[in-house]
Design an enzyme around this catalytic site. Structure first.
Site, PDB file in Angstrom:
ATOM      1  NE  ARG A   1      -3.873  -2.489   2.052  1.00  0.00           N
ATOM      2  CZ  ARG A   1      -3.987  -2.685   3.047  1.00  0.00           C
ATOM      3  NH1 ARG A   1      -4.318  -1.357   4.093  1.00  0.00           N
ATOM      4  NH2 ARG A   1      -5.136  -3.701   3.191  1.00  0.00           N
TER       5      ARG A   1
ATOM      6  NE  ARG B   1      -1.011   4.159   9.324  1.00  0.00           N
ATOM      7  CZ  ARG B   1      -2.695   4.374   9.071  1.00  0.00           C
ATOM      8  NH1 ARG B   1      -3.030   3.707   7.991  1.00  0.00           N
ATOM      9  NH2 ARG B   1      -3.226   3.864  10.464  1.00  0.00           N
TER      10      ARG B   1
ATOM     11  CD  GLU C   1      -7.818  -1.356  10.721  1.00  0.00           C
ATOM     12  OE1 GLU C   1      -8.991  -0.280  10.827  1.00  0.00           O
ATOM     13  OE2 GLU C   1      -8.798  -2.549  10.019  1.00  0.00           O
TER      14      GLU C   1
ATOM     15  CB  SER D   1     -11.266  -4.420   8.644  1.00  0.00           C
ATOM     16  OG  SER D   1     -12.181  -3.618   8.157  1.00  0.00           O
TER      17      SER D   1
ATOM     18  NE  ARG E   1      -1.960  -2.129  11.398  1.00  0.00           N
ATOM     19  CZ  ARG E   1      -2.269  -0.975  10.739  1.00  0.00           C
ATOM     20  NH1 ARG E   1      -3.485  -1.764  11.648  1.00  0.00           N
ATOM     21  NH2 ARG E   1      -2.579   0.179  10.399  1.00  0.00           N
TER      22      ARG E   1
END
Length: 427
Positions: free
Chosen positions: A264, A279, A351, A354, A392
RNA sequence: GGAGAGAUGGCUGAGUGGCCGAAAGCGCGCCCCUGCUAAGGGUGUAUAGGGCAACCUAUCGAGGGUUCGAAUCCCUCUCUCUCCGCCA
């Protein structure tokens, strides 16, 4: 994409549902607001075209018969020359209009499900439940824990590729692999998902099928000189495994789990989470994907979410489940539950997964259908969720398992994947 | 990367300018016959859009072209297969 038929028959209801997503979604200038006129124009042109085509087909048949029987057909042929010219011109115009309408449809987000809470941003998300007991003591950030143990190396990542890349060493690398294996084993063996291994590069059509394109090209890495993109999630290749297919209704539900790297650009998040592994431009993820009959989408979402939760429970990581509000769910989603893991260094839930139902939104875009009771093809409903984001998870394991002597306790479920070790400590 | 072959309905597979949305077979749906049996007969069965009934239109890998008319001829692209080269 939204249903074309419903777009005409239930316009007002759809607009009301869409407007729950927030400012701008249905306002003047939005894709939604422009779509109506384009649809009308497109259909008018097509109607005119069909009349001409019908005439051309009819007379062509006559010409064929006349010529077949040796009769003269030059009069009809002269007439059809003109009609054909008109058809050609109108056909081009009609196609253009149709393309324009189709393209605008691809930019309209999914309708939030009725059960999605109202609200414009994450502040309005609803906490559904919590699991586990968060530790309240002072815990260093994972980058400090990991660097002290010699298992995380952000400098090396920056040297090799740039910021937001990292290198794992020794037990860090092994922990990443162990988490991947634990997750895949759980989903494949206990939760009934067929494991698949898929390309990490996808073409434009595939990216469009799940909704990443055309709107979010800036978030993707595109390969120089080719119409290919690095996948931002396994959802893309795994769901599109079935693009343009008509499935046997009895084959549903289809459930897949897959490990892939994810890429990403994080274009809109400059300055956020700049340190550590939270991230990254490249990260690992085990993804869950389901294709189900539309009426089962919501119950499947609860199942899938439970499957992701089971991983957190196995790893003894405290977490909570959040029902995202209408303003916070993604472009393609109909309803989303986020799993947020406790990060003791920050004292907050972050988070880590999801889980979303897309209804038939992706099924229509990717043209994935199944035969219903009456034998007619119907767009499938799709779902997916992280099960889990591995980077994560590694962060959460380090922080939640951290001990005052600097070592990290390994959750029991993971120990067999790490050669029986119970802690990670300095050598 | 070089040479050649191919891409047709859920599947297999015919079809080289009009009567082809497409033979045949398989699979599947419905009906019938029959009881000596791992069957027989009949019939239906692509997708999408419009009217939403008759019917009309489009689609034979994708896009363009030739023609009054293209699954069929020409061009471009994509993919698949075979051989050669290369490579983990």
């Amino acid at each position: 994409m939204i249903d074309r038929k419903a777009f005409r028959t239930d316009f007002d209801a759809m607009q009301t549902a869409l407007s729950r997503r927030g400012e701008g979604v249905v306002d003047a200038g939005s894709a939604w607001s422009r779509a109506k006129a384009l649809d009308v124009r497109q259909r008018e042109l097509k109607g005119e075209l069909e009349v001409l085509q019908s005439e051309r087909n009819r007379v062509s048949k006559v010409i064929g018969q006349k010529k077949g029987s040796g009769a003269d057909a030059s009069e009809e042929m002269a007439l059809m020359g003109e009609v054909s010219r008109q058809v050609k011109g109108l056909d081009a115009t009609a196609k253009e209009a149709e393309t324009e309408f189709s393209n605008i449809l691809l930019e309209i987000p999914n309708l939030p499900h009725d059960s999605v809470p109202d609200g414009s941003d994450e502040a309005a998300n609803v906490e559904l439940r919590k699991w586990g007991t968060p530790r309240e003591d002072e815990v260093p950030a994972h980058w400090d824990i990991g660097e002290a143990l010699g298992i995380l190396d952000f400098e090396a990542g920056a040297t090799l590729a740039g910021s937001r890349f990292s290198v794992l060493r020794g037990m860090g690398a092994r922990l990443e692999r162990a988490l991947m294996q634990l997750m895949l084993d759980m989903h494949a063996d206990k939760h009934g998902y067929e494991e698949v291994w898929v390309p990490a590069i996808a073409n434009r059509k595939t990216m469009t099928g799940t909704g990443q394109l055309p709107k979010f090209e800036d978030d993707l890495y595109k390969l120089e000189g080719e119409e290919l993109f690095l996948i931002p999630t396994a959802e893309v290749p795994v769901t599109n495994l079935y693009q343009d297919q008509i499935l046997d209704g009895a084959a549903l539900p289809i459930k897949h789990c897959a490990y892939t790297p994810c890429f990403r650009r994080e274009a809109g998040s400059a300055g956020r989470d700049v340190r550590g592994m939270i991230r990254q431009h490249q990260f690992d993820k085990v993804e869950l994907v389901q294709l189900v009959q539309p009426e089962h989408a919501l119950s499947a979402l609860h199942d899938l979410t439970a499957h992701a939760e089971a991983v957190l429970q196995a790893l003894e990581l405290p977490y909570r489940v959040v029902d995202l509000c209408a303003g916070d769910i993604g472009f393609s989603a109909q309803k989303t539950f986020d799993l947020e893991v406790w990060l003791p260094s920050q004292g907050i839930y972050r988070e880590i997964s999801s889980c979303s139902s897309f209804g038939q939104f992706q099924g229509r875009r990717a043209n994935i259908r199944f035969r219903g009771e009456d034998g007619k093809p119907v767009a499938v409903a799709t779902l997916n969720g992280s099960g889990l984001a591995i980077g994560r998870t590694l962060v959460a394991v380090l922080e939640n398992g951290w001990q005052a002597d600097g070592s990290v306790k390994i959750p029991v479920a993971l120990q067999s994947y790490l050669g029986g070790r119970e802690i990670i400590a300095n050598a």
